[in-house]
Design an enzyme around this catalytic site. Sequence first.
Site, PDB file in Angstrom:
ATOM      1  N   SER A 150      -6.171  -5.330   4.891  1.00  5.69           N
ATOM      2  CA  SER A 150      -4.827  -5.577   5.391  1.00  5.69           C
ATOM      3  C   SER A 150      -4.681  -7.054   5.788  1.00  5.69           C
ATOM      4  O   SER A 150      -4.923  -7.940   4.981  1.00  5.69           O
ATOM      5  CB  SER A 150      -4.529  -4.630   6.563  1.00  5.69           C
ATOM      6  N   HIS A 177      -1.881   3.464   3.873  1.00 11.43           N
ATOM      7  CA  HIS A 177      -2.501   2.178   4.180  1.00 11.43           C
ATOM      8  C   HIS A 177      -3.782   2.330   4.988  1.00 11.43           C
ATOM      9  O   HIS A 177      -4.729   1.552   4.838  1.00 11.43           O
ATOM     10  CB  HIS A 177      -1.505   1.303   4.943  1.00 11.43           C
ATOM     11  N   ASP A 230      -0.654   3.827  -0.646  1.00 15.29           N
ATOM     12  CA  ASP A 230      -0.371   2.767   0.324  1.00 15.29           C
ATOM     13  C   ASP A 230       0.957   2.116  -0.046  1.00 15.29           C
ATOM     14  O   ASP A 230       1.037   1.312  -0.963  1.00 15.29           O
ATOM     15  CB  ASP A 230      -1.505   1.734   0.303  1.00 15.29           C
TER      16      ASP A 230
END
Length: 385
Positions: free
Chosen positions: A152, A358, A325
Site C-alpha cells: 500500500s 486491499h 482490491d
Amino acid sequence: MTDSVGVTTPQRLRFDAPLALSSGASIDQYELVYETYGRLNASRSNAVLVCHALNASHHVAGVSASDAKDIGWWDNMVGPGKPVDTDQFFVIGVNNLGSCFGSTGPMSPNPATGKPYGPDFPVVTVEDWVNAQARLADALGIERFAAVIGGSLGGMQALAWSTLFPDRLAHCVAIATAPRLSAQNIAFNEVARRAIVTDPDFHGGRFYDFDTLPARGLQVARMIGHITYLSDDTMAERFGRTLRRPAQDASPGNDYQFTFDVEFEIESYLRYQGEKFSRYFDANTYLLITRALDYFDPAREHGGDLAAALAPARCDFLLASFSTDWRFAPERSREIVAALLANRRRVTYAEIDAPHGHDAFLLDDSRYHALMRAYFDRIATGLAT
C-alpha cells in the site's frame, strides 16, 4: 514460538542535521524509532527495509516488550522460516516522521514552543520519508539494501527508493500499491479528513491543549477507510445482512420506531474498529499521512510519463496485486509494470485471485506467501556472505 522473532524492543536514533523537506521547509532535529530482526552479515549485504502503511509502525514482527498482546503488523511475513526469513535477512522496520508511534511527529514537543507541534508540524511526503530512512541506513552502516519492501503506502515508499537511491537497493518489492492515487481515493481521504477537522473537539489541531481528542471524527475516518480496505465478497461472507437482534416490523399499523442504535453486524464491526482506532491514533498524524498519500505522484514532474519517472531505477522488481482490491486495483500495478518494462527493468508480477480486498497484503494467503517466499529465497541465494 520457533517461527517468531520473539520479544522485541524498539530503538531510537536522534538526528541533529536539518532534513530538507519537499515543501521547502525543514525539520532541524528529529528522532526515528525502529526495530531490527535477524543479524546483519559480515558483508552487510542482507539488510531488508520494511516500509509501513498508514496506521502501522516500526513494530513489524514479534511481540512488543511492553505489551504481550501487541504482535507485529506483518508478523505472518517476517520471522524465522517465514517468507522474509530472519535466519537469512536482517530486517529493519522504521516508524516514519509524522507518525504517532515514537518518531518525531505532531504529538512531539516543538523546540520553538515546548508544546506539541500539532498542526504546526511540517508537511511531509513519501520522498521525505525515504530521505529520512536513508539517513537511518547511513547511521546503521548499511550502504545497500538487499530489498526494500512495502504494501500500500509502504509500496509507494519502496518505489520512491528505487528512483531516489537507485544504487542503494538490489530489489524493490511493492505490494498492493499504485503510482498515484485516483481521484476517487483522494475523495475518500478528504471525507475522512473532514470528519476529523469538523469534530468540535479538534480545536484546529490543538486539541492537546484542551486535554481532549476528536474521537468522533477519528472513528468516522477509520470507518470510511475500513470500508475501502475490504471487498464486497468479504463483507457479504463475514456479515451479510445479519441483524444483531430481531428486525422490527415497519409495516403500516405497527408501532415501529426508528433507532440510531446498532442493528446490523456490519455496523457493529465498523463502530468497533472506529472506536479502537480513536484510542491509539493521533488525529493530526492521520491528516498528515493521508496528505502524503494524496501528493505521491512521481510522474508529475515528467509530464505524466511514468516510464520517465522510473527511468533512474536500476534494481529488480517484484509487484503483486489482488483481484478484489478496488482501492489499489490490479490495473494500477500493471501501470507500474508497463513503465518498468519500457525501461528494460527485470520485473516479476503476480496478480493473485484473493477475496479479501486491499487488506489481502496483510493476510495469510498461501499463494501470496509462496510467491514472497520464492522471491526472497532467490534474493538470499545471491547474497554475498
